[in-house]
Design a protein around this motif. Structure first.
Motif, PDB file in Angstrom:
ATOM      1  N   SER A   1       0.829  -1.207   0.000  1.00  0.00           N
ATOM      2  CA  SER A   1       0.000   0.000   0.000  1.00  0.00           C
ATOM      3  C   SER A   1       0.866   1.260   0.000  1.00  0.00           C
ATOM      4  CB  SER A   1      -0.917  -0.003   1.225  1.00  0.00           C
ATOM      5  OG  SER A   1      -1.745  -1.149   1.234  1.00  0.00           O
ATOM      6  N   VAL A   2       1.888   1.279   0.844  1.00  0.00           N
ATOM      7  CA  VAL A   2       2.766   2.449   0.921  1.00  0.00           C
ATOM      8  C   VAL A   2       3.483   2.684  -0.401  1.00  0.00           C
ATOM      9  CG1 VAL A   2       4.901   3.324   1.965  1.00  0.00           C
ATOM     10  CG2 VAL A   2       3.105   2.342   3.410  1.00  0.00           C
ATOM     11  N   LEU A   3       3.976   1.622  -1.010  1.00  0.00           N
ATOM     12  CA  LEU A   3       4.718   1.763  -2.260  1.00  0.00           C
ATOM     13  C   LEU A   3       3.832   2.273  -3.390  1.00  0.00           C
ATOM     14  CD1 LEU A   3       6.943  -1.435  -2.112  1.00  0.00           C
ATOM     15  CD2 LEU A   3       7.716   0.930  -1.903  1.00  0.00           C
ATOM     16  N   ASN A   4       2.546   1.941  -3.375  1.00  0.00           N
ATOM     17  CA  ASN A   4       1.662   2.436  -4.423  1.00  0.00           C
ATOM     18  C   ASN A   4       1.288   3.897  -4.192  1.00  0.00           C
ATOM     19  OD1 ASN A   4       0.853   0.386  -6.589  1.00  0.00           O
ATOM     20  ND2 ASN A   4       0.860  -0.832  -4.709  1.00  0.00           N
ATOM     21  N   VAL A   5       1.169   4.324  -2.948  1.00  0.00           N
ATOM     22  CA  VAL A   5       1.008   5.755  -2.676  1.00  0.00           C
ATOM     23  C   VAL A   5       2.258   6.500  -3.146  1.00  0.00           C
ATOM     24  CG1 VAL A   5       0.754   7.497  -0.873  1.00  0.00           C
ATOM     25  CG2 VAL A   5      -0.574   5.377  -0.752  1.00  0.00           C
ATOM     26  N   PHE A   6       3.423   5.949  -2.853  1.00  0.00           N
ATOM     27  CA  PHE A   6       4.687   6.517  -3.320  1.00  0.00           C
ATOM     28  C   PHE A   6       4.702   6.621  -4.846  1.00  0.00           C
ATOM     29  CE2 PHE A   6       9.041   5.979  -4.841  1.00  0.00           C
ATOM     30  CZ  PHE A   6       9.765   6.865  -4.068  1.00  0.00           C
ATOM     31  N   THR A   7       4.235   5.588  -5.519  1.00  0.00           N
ATOM     32  CA  THR A   7       4.181   5.582  -6.986  1.00  0.00           C
ATOM     33  C   THR A   7       3.321   6.727  -7.501  1.00  0.00           C
ATOM     34  OG1 THR A   7       4.502   3.192  -7.101  1.00  0.00           O
ATOM     35  CG2 THR A   7       3.487   4.245  -9.011  1.00  0.00           C
ATOM     36  N   VAL A   8       2.136   6.895  -6.941  1.00  0.00           N
ATOM     37  CA  VAL A   8       1.241   7.964  -7.380  1.00  0.00           C
ATOM     38  C   VAL A   8       1.922   9.328  -7.206  1.00  0.00           C
ATOM     39  CG1 VAL A   8      -0.923   9.159  -6.898  1.00  0.00           C
ATOM     40  CG2 VAL A   8      -0.878   6.667  -6.979  1.00  0.00           C
ATOM     41  N   VAL A   9       2.573   9.535  -6.073  1.00  0.00           N
ATOM     42  CA  VAL A   9       3.195  10.827  -5.775  1.00  0.00           C
ATOM     43  C   VAL A   9       4.342  11.115  -6.736  1.00  0.00           C
ATOM     44  CG1 VAL A   9       4.566  12.070  -4.054  1.00  0.00           C
ATOM     45  CG2 VAL A   9       2.502  10.846  -3.352  1.00  0.00           C
ATOM     46  N   VAL A  10       5.236  10.144  -6.931  1.00  0.00           N
ATOM     47  CA  VAL A  10       6.409  10.362  -7.779  1.00  0.00           C
ATOM     48  C   VAL A  10       6.017  10.521  -9.243  1.00  0.00           C
ATOM     49  CG1 VAL A  10       8.509   9.265  -8.654  1.00  0.00           C
ATOM     50  CG2 VAL A  10       8.027   9.263  -6.206  1.00  0.00           C
ATOM     51  N   TYR A  11       5.086   9.697  -9.710  1.00  0.00           N
ATOM     52  CA  TYR A  11       4.693   9.790 -11.111  1.00  0.00           C
ATOM     53  C   TYR A  11       3.780  10.978 -11.375  1.00  0.00           C
ATOM     54  CZ  TYR A  11       7.189   5.730 -12.660  1.00  0.00           C
ATOM     55  OH  TYR A  11       8.205   4.873 -13.008  1.00  0.00           O
ATOM     56  N   ALA A  12       3.130  11.500 -10.341  1.00  0.00           N
ATOM     57  CA  ALA A  12       2.430  12.773 -10.489  1.00  0.00           C
ATOM     58  C   ALA A  12       3.436  13.887 -10.766  1.00  0.00           C
ATOM     59  CB  ALA A  12       1.620  13.081  -9.233  1.00  0.00           C
ATOM     60  N   ALA A  13       4.542  13.878 -10.032  1.00  0.00           N
ATOM     61  CA  ALA A  13       5.592  14.876 -10.269  1.00  0.00           C
ATOM     62  C   ALA A  13       6.148  14.750 -11.676  1.00  0.00           C
ATOM     63  CB  ALA A  13       6.704  14.722  -9.233  1.00  0.00           C
ATOM     64  N   LEU A  14       6.386  13.532 -12.122  1.00  0.00           N
ATOM     65  CA  LEU A  14       6.900  13.314 -13.478  1.00  0.00           C
ATOM     66  C   LEU A  14       5.907  13.803 -14.521  1.00  0.00           C
ATOM     67  CD1 LEU A  14       8.833  12.050 -15.566  1.00  0.00           C
ATOM     68  CD2 LEU A  14       7.661   9.874 -15.183  1.00  0.00           C
ATOM     69  N   GLY A  15       4.637  13.441 -14.356  1.00  0.00           N
ATOM     70  CA  GLY A  15       3.626  13.835 -15.335  1.00  0.00           C
ATOM     71  C   GLY A  15       3.453  15.339 -15.417  1.00  0.00           C
ATOM     72  N   GLY A  16       3.404  16.008 -14.275  1.00  0.00           N
ATOM     73  CA  GLY A  16       3.255  17.450 -14.275  1.00  0.00           C
ATOM     74  C   GLY A  16       4.462  18.151 -14.882  1.00  0.00           C
ATOM     75  N   PHE A  17       5.650  17.688 -14.530  1.00  0.00           N
ATOM     76  CA  PHE A  17       6.888  18.274 -15.060  1.00  0.00           C
ATOM     77  C   PHE A  17       6.951  18.182 -16.573  1.00  0.00           C
ATOM     78  CE2 PHE A  17      11.240  16.715 -16.321  1.00  0.00           C
ATOM     79  CZ  PHE A  17      11.790  17.967 -16.545  1.00  0.00           C
ATOM     80  N   THR A  18       6.718  17.003 -17.123  1.00  0.00           N
ATOM     81  CA  THR A  18       6.866  16.825 -18.566  1.00  0.00           C
ATOM     82  C   THR A  18       5.767  17.558 -19.340  1.00  0.00           C
ATOM     83  OG1 THR A  18       5.709  14.700 -18.372  1.00  0.00           O
ATOM     84  CG2 THR A  18       8.119  14.645 -18.410  1.00  0.00           C
ATOM     85  N   PHE A  19       4.575  17.676 -18.763  1.00  0.00           N
ATOM     86  CA  PHE A  19       3.503  18.418 -19.422  1.00  0.00           C
ATOM     87  C   PHE A  19       3.886  19.885 -19.565  1.00  0.00           C
ATOM     88  CE2 PHE A  19      -0.384  20.988 -19.156  1.00  0.00           C
ATOM     89  CZ  PHE A  19      -1.147  20.445 -20.178  1.00  0.00           C
ATOM     90  N   PHE A  20       4.372  20.492 -18.489  1.00  0.00           N
ATOM     91  CA  PHE A  20       4.694  21.920 -18.525  1.00  0.00           C
ATOM     92  C   PHE A  20       5.987  22.202 -19.280  1.00  0.00           C
ATOM     93  CE2 PHE A  20       1.405  22.414 -15.377  1.00  0.00           C
ATOM     94  CZ  PHE A  20       0.954  23.717 -15.591  1.00  0.00           C
TER      95      PHE A  20
END
Length: 492
Positions: A278-297
């Motif tokens: 569960s913790v690792l999947n929350v971590f996944t959402v957080v890190v890949y949210a940063a990646l997605g937002g960064f590459t979009f902008f």
């Protein structure tokens, strides 16, 4: 009942042909994933798109992929992996044609939604075909070859895509999928053996859950719609509030249904009895949210503020991909020796430092002294994360749940990118055609990268505090999700 698939060897014609089909299919998906963000300023200008239109161009695809990738794998297990793989290839190619022919933003978004549905059939199929078709002694070699050559296609995507956008049109990043799809279909029909999970074929119960997939899509879709629509309508508008209500209700119904169905569900909730999972999947959402937002902008900012070409913009993040390709295996080996806690803590901190450097990039910036250092730091930090995260997710659950754990982590990475692209423009005040105004876009870009750096630091704290014990490492260390280039993940 279908007989077991023959045990292919990598040195045989059938083995090489099966590898060719899987690699070309993955390459087709990765090519689009690495260049769609780069194409956003051009297609936005040509189609008169607003920020919301650009968001849905990315998120229509991610929404379908995140919601239905688990169902796509289950369909292959039940009805035949080659059959569903081929259906995904043809579907993806047809949707790509519609993307390239789109005459307005609405048509493009609809086509991207269809493309995401095809990707949900194709993405799990390319790997499951290899897993089911090759002799156990050759399986690791086949998957390694697929992973390496697919990674090359990811790295080449910005180069090819940027060239197509600059010399022809953004439409060709979609049209190029058509000849690739023809080659995949011919190779698959000639060489790929059919296979399926006979237990699923007989019972039809295990992880074949259409209602659950639809509820998951509705939950993600409602929340995403509310986040994207809020800048234009206002956060208290009836439409936005209704979308939030539908999204939350659908998400709650999804959880209730999956708990009720137990191990017959698409997502057996018993896997969440592992706190580490569960913790690792929350971590996944957080890190890949940063990646997605960064590459979009970043892609929009480099073109609309710095005036870079699509090709130069695509090439800007190639060092990040190269670092991932060269360093992920070493990071996985390091995690196997010392455990995942340190890599998952240090990696996001390094990546956040890269984003903070990139916040300062402005007009007249030099690639070598202003952009490259931040890209390298971000790529180095992400390299420390991807392989250890994947291995830890798979090691956190029982072996019989490896497939669903990998699929859920894949969906979590896409959901992170989806939610970031939906929420960040709202948080930084970018709406309408503000992405065409240099001052507005500069303010939004710097704010978005600050948010992304904050997400990465939150992920580091999460790993430092809650990832305590080193789990057993999954064999092969193949990522559940993507190794990104210039957009959120689409791989593995």
């Amino acid at each position: 009942m279908t007989a077991p698939a023959p045990a292919l060897r990598t040195g045989s014609a059938a083995g090489r042909g099966t590898l060719l089909a899987a690699i070309l299919a993955s390459g087709m998906v990765f090519l689009d994933s690495t260049v769609v963000n780069v194409a956003l300023p051009r297609l936005g200008a040509e189609l008169g798109a607003t920020v919301a239109g650009l968001q849905w161009t990315v998120n229509g695809y991610l929404l379908m992929l995140a919601a239905f990738v688990l169902l796509g794998g289950a369909l292959g297990d039940r009805f035949g992996r080659r059959r569903i793989f081929l259906l995904g290839v043809v579907w993806f190619a047809a949707a790509s044609l519609l993307c390239g022919l789109a005459q307005d933003t609405g048509q493009l978004i609809a086509a991207r939604v269809l493309q995401g549905a095809g990707g949900a059939l194709l993405t799990p199929g390319s790997l499951s075909v290899l897993q089911a078709s090759f002799h156990p002694d050759d399986r690791a070699k086949a998957i390694g070859t697929w992973s390496g050559l697919s990674g090359v296609s990811t790295a080449l995507g910005p180069l090819l895509g940027g060239y197509l956008i600059d010399t022809l049109s953004w439409r060709w990043i979609f049209f190029i999928n058509l000849p690739l799809a023809v080659a995949v279909v011919l190779a698959a029909l000639r060489w790929v053996p059919e296979s399926r999970d006979e237990n699923v074929s007989r019972t039809g119960r295990r992880r074949f859950d259409v209602t659950g997939a639809l509820l998951g899509a509705l939950g993600l879709g409602g929340i995403t719609y509310a986040l994207i629509d809020a800048p234009a309508r206002g956060p208290r508008s009836p439409t936005v509030l209704a979308a939030v209500l539908v999204g939350v209700a659908a998400a709650a119904a999804f959880v209730w249904l999956e708990r009720r169905r137990g191990e017959g569900a698409m997502l057996p909730t018993t896997i969440f009895s592992s706190r580490l999972f569960s913790v690792l999947n929350v971590f996944t959402v957080v890190v890949y949210a940063a990646l997605g937002g960064f590459t979009f902008f970043l892609a929009v900012y480099l073109q609309n503020v710095l005036g870079w070409s699509a090709l130069r913009t695509g090439l800007a993040t190639v060092p990040m991909t190269v670092l991932l390709l060269l360093g992920s295996a070493r990071a996985g080996a390091l995690s196997a020796r010392i455990g995942p806690r340190l890599p998952l803590t240090v990696g996001p901190v390094i990546a956040a430092a890269g984003l903070l450097l990139l916040r300062a990039v402005g007009p007249g910036a030099s690639y070598w002294t202003d952009v490259l250092p931040g890209v390298v730091l971000f790529g180095a930090g992400l390299t420390l994360v991807v392989a250890p995260l994947t291995a830890s997710v798979l090691a956190a659950v029982a072996d019989r749940f490896a497939g669903v754990a990998s699929g859920f982590n894949n969906a979590a990475s896409r959901a992170g990118g989806l939610l970031a692209v939906a929420a960040l423009p709202l948080l930084v005040g970018l709406s309408g055609t503000g992405y065409e105004q240099k001052a507005d876009l500069t303010h939004a870009y710097r704010g978005a990268l600050a948010w992304c750096a904050g997400l990465l630091l939150a992920g580091a704290v999460l790993a430092a505090v809650l990832v305590h014990r080193p789990p057993r490492q999954a064999p092969g260390g193949q990522p559940c999700h993507s190794l990104p280039a210039s957009t959120p993940p689409d791989r593995k």
